[in-house]
Design a protein around this motif. Structure first.
Motif, PDB file in Angstrom:
ATOM      1  N   PRO A   4     -49.936  -3.227 -19.465  1.00 13.43           N
ATOM      2  CA  PRO A   4     -50.011  -3.612 -20.874  1.00 13.43           C
ATOM      3  C   PRO A   4     -51.161  -2.968 -21.636  1.00 13.43           C
ATOM      4  N   GLU A   5     -52.232  -2.567 -20.944  1.00 14.79           N
ATOM      5  CA  GLU A   5     -53.344  -1.918 -21.614  1.00 14.79           C
ATOM      6  C   GLU A   5     -54.058  -0.994 -20.634  1.00 14.79           C
ATOM      7  N   GLY A   6     -54.835  -0.080 -21.182  1.00 16.97           N
ATOM      8  CA  GLY A   6     -55.516   0.898 -20.347  1.00 16.97           C
ATOM      9  C   GLY A   6     -54.592   2.024 -19.936  1.00 16.97           C
ATOM     10  N   VAL A   7     -55.127   2.963 -19.159  1.00 17.97           N
ATOM     11  CA  VAL A   7     -54.356   4.108 -18.695  1.00 17.97           C
ATOM     12  C   VAL A   7     -53.594   3.733 -17.426  1.00 17.97           C
ATOM     13  N   PRO A   8     -52.290   4.009 -17.356  1.00 19.57           N
ATOM     14  CA  PRO A   8     -51.514   3.674 -16.148  1.00 19.57           C
ATOM     15  C   PRO A   8     -52.091   4.329 -14.899  1.00 19.57           C
ATOM     16  N   THR A   9     -51.999   3.613 -13.783  1.00 16.34           N
ATOM     17  CA  THR A   9     -52.524   4.098 -12.512  1.00 16.34           C
ATOM     18  C   THR A   9     -51.430   4.068 -11.451  1.00 16.34           C
ATOM     19  N   SER A  10     -51.821   4.365 -10.229  1.00 14.44           N
ATOM     20  CA  SER A  10     -50.871   4.337  -9.107  1.00 14.44           C
ATOM     21  C   SER A  10     -50.432   2.920  -8.771  1.00 14.44           C
ATOM     22  N   GLN A  40     -54.299   4.205 -30.332  1.00 13.96           N
ATOM     23  CA  GLN A  40     -53.982   2.781 -30.228  1.00 13.96           C
ATOM     24  C   GLN A  40     -53.061   2.427 -29.060  1.00 13.96           C
ATOM     25  N   TYR A  41     -52.498   3.412 -28.377  1.00 14.22           N
ATOM     26  CA  TYR A  41     -51.455   3.143 -27.389  1.00 14.22           C
ATOM     27  C   TYR A  41     -51.932   2.306 -26.209  1.00 14.22           C
ATOM     28  N   ASN A  42     -53.187   2.461 -25.807  1.00 12.83           N
ATOM     29  CA  ASN A  42     -53.666   1.769 -24.614  1.00 12.83           C
ATOM     30  C   ASN A  42     -54.264   0.398 -24.911  1.00 12.83           C
ATOM     31  N   LYS A  43     -54.036  -0.104 -26.144  1.00 16.95           N
ATOM     32  CA  LYS A  43     -54.576  -1.395 -26.537  1.00 16.95           C
ATOM     33  C   LYS A  43     -53.446  -2.372 -26.855  1.00 16.95           C
ATOM     34  N   VAL A  44     -53.666  -3.646 -26.556  1.00 14.42           N
ATOM     35  CA  VAL A  44     -52.726  -4.655 -27.027  1.00 14.42           C
ATOM     36  C   VAL A  44     -52.894  -4.764 -28.535  1.00 14.42           C
ATOM     37  N   TRP A  45     -51.882  -5.247 -29.240  1.00 15.49           N
ATOM     38  CA  TRP A  45     -51.873  -5.129 -30.695  1.00 15.49           C
ATOM     39  C   TRP A  45     -53.035  -5.865 -31.357  1.00 15.49           C
ATOM     40  N   THR A  46     -53.515  -6.942 -30.756  1.00 14.69           N
ATOM     41  CA  THR A  46     -54.619  -7.699 -31.364  1.00 14.69           C
ATOM     42  C   THR A  46     -55.945  -6.944 -31.303  1.00 14.69           C
ATOM     43  N   GLU A  47     -56.014  -5.904 -30.504  1.00 13.32           N
ATOM     44  CA  GLU A  47     -57.241  -5.117 -30.392  1.00 13.32           C
ATOM     45  C   GLU A  47     -57.147  -3.783 -31.128  1.00 13.32           C
ATOM     46  N   ARG A  48     -55.987  -3.496 -31.701  1.00 12.18           N
ATOM     47  CA  ARG A  48     -55.839  -2.239 -32.426  1.00 12.18           C
ATOM     48  C   ARG A  48     -56.576  -2.303 -33.761  1.00 12.18           C
ATOM     49  N   GLU A  49     -57.000  -1.137 -34.242  1.00  5.77           N
ATOM     50  CA  GLU A  49     -57.766  -1.072 -35.481  1.00  5.77           C
ATOM     51  C   GLU A  49     -56.849  -1.193 -36.691  1.00  5.77           C
ATOM     52  N   GLY A  50     -57.244  -2.056 -37.622  1.00  5.53           N
ATOM     53  CA  GLY A  50     -56.459  -2.242 -38.832  1.00  5.53           C
ATOM     54  C   GLY A  50     -56.827  -1.239 -39.906  1.00  5.53           C
ATOM     55  N   VAL A  51     -56.000  -1.182 -40.938  1.00  2.00           N
ATOM     56  CA  VAL A  51     -56.239  -0.308 -42.091  1.00  2.00           C
ATOM     57  C   VAL A  51     -56.448  -1.211 -43.306  1.00  2.00           C
ATOM     58  N   ARG A  52     -57.632  -1.123 -43.930  1.00  2.14           N
ATOM     59  CA  ARG A  52     -58.021  -2.081 -44.963  1.00  2.14           C
ATOM     60  C   ARG A  52     -57.728  -1.606 -46.393  1.00  2.14           C
ATOM     61  N   ASN A  53     -57.415  -0.332 -46.555  1.00  2.00           N
ATOM     62  CA  ASN A  53     -57.327   0.225 -47.908  1.00  2.00           C
ATOM     63  C   ASN A  53     -55.925   0.670 -48.294  1.00  2.00           C
TER      64      ASN A  53
END
Length: 349
Positions: A17-23, A262-275
């Protein structure tokens, strides 16, 4: 080809769900596969996979959730699929013969496979003079994404100011060249000084900047776009997209190709756009796109891009990793600042 082969393939062992996939998430296994004629169903072909394309969107199919790109998730124990170049070794379809080279948009990441012939996109003309890895870069998913983003949605006019993020990546290298062909002034952002040099010297960008050195994206964009931005092809999202919205011109167009930051983050940790209010006042059109909605234009794209490649107007930088076992590391490398160009894995000679 008749007989039985031992074919290695990558499959989903557990979601990431987050981070870089591993073995722990992707594993390699060996399966026994019959390529005998009686084992191939009607309207199917058996393929030896020669090259597979390693693209960022694959990451979003490993999370176990549908947010973001809303691409169907791989199921546990399912073989990973990718855009691939294959060689026909057996056929139950009169359109394909043994030895044909083909493009398969959703082939198993495996050394051998049997697929419906309807899943093959096109044959490859071996006499075209175009390298097979180029069919996975400038003529593959990245090139098609660049073409849709720049030519179809961005549609910049000569003299337009075009900004492309992840400019040295697989999409960015083609996008910049396509914008230059249309007579635009093109600036790119990349993750190192060497990449800035690359996009200028090899891909024809007018200039670029290293986002790891720029602590203030607004200041950087003010410097490189004193007359504002007409088209922004977004490949990274986050803080860069927010900064761009402070520099867009009236009626600017922002095709959203991807948001790799943003791909390696769950949506609540992704950066928003304020403008986003800037889009209202400047009457900006920001549009996300998925290639599946544009497959009816693939023939137009292929005709354009093959011509540009043969004329020397478009070039690619392909990083070829050899051996199916390198697939996982190749996927992980897409999320490092050292990645340049198109990552391709060579499975067979």
């Amino acid at each position: 080809m008749d007989g039985v082969v031992e074919s290695r393939e990558w499959y989903l062992a557990a979601y990431s769900p987050e981070g870089v996939p591993t073995s722990d998430n992707l594993k390699l296994r060996t399966v026994t596969l019959s390529l005998a004629s009686h084992s191939i169903p009607d309207h199917h072909v058996s393929l030896q996979i020669l090259f597979v394309s390693v693209d960022p969107y694959l990451r979003t199919r490993l999370t176990g959730t549908l947010d973001g790109l809303f691409i169907p998730q791989y199921q546990p124990n399912q073989v990973i699929t990718a855009y691939a170049v294959g060689k026909v070794v057996g056929s139950k379809d009169s359109k394909y013969r043994e030895g044909d080279l083909v493009l398969a948009p959703s082939a198993p990441v495996a050394e051998y496979c049997i697929v419906p012939s309807s899943s093959i996109l096109r044959k490859i003309d071996s006499a075209s003079g175009i390298s097979l890895p180029d069919y996975l870069s400038a003529l593959g998913v990245p090139g098609f994404a660049a073409w849709v983003g720049i030519v179809v949605l961005g549609d910049p006019k000569p003299g337009s100011n075009v900004f492309i993020s992840a400019a040295s990546g697989a999409v960015g290298m083609s996008a910049g060249q396509l914008a230059k062909i249309r007579g635009c002034r093109v600036i790119g952002s990349t993750g190192s000084d060497d990449k800035v040099k690359l996009i200028k010297e090899e891909f024809g960008y007018d200039d670029g900047f290293n986002y790891n050195k720029e602590s203030d994206y607004d200041a950087a964009l003010s410097k490189y776009f004193p007359n504002g931005i007409d088209v922004y092809l977004d490949n990274v999202g986050g803080k860069m997209l927010e900064s761009v919205l402070n520099h867009v011109n009236k009626h600017a167009r922002i095709p959203l190709c991807g948001m790799i930051s943003q791909y390696n983050k769950v949506w609540t940790e992704r950066e928003g756009v304020r403008n986003l209010l800037n889009m209202v006042g400047k009457q900006v059109r920001m549009e996300g796109f998925m290639l599946e909605s544009y497959w009816n234009r693939f023939g137009d794209f292929a005709k354009d891009m093959e011509g540009y490649i043969k004329e020397g107007k478009v070039t690619s930088k392909n990083k070829i990793n050899v051996g199916i076992e390198s697939f996982l590391d190749s996927l992980a490398s897409l999320f490092t600042s050292s990645n340049i160009g198109k990552v391709v894995v060579q499975l067979n000679n």
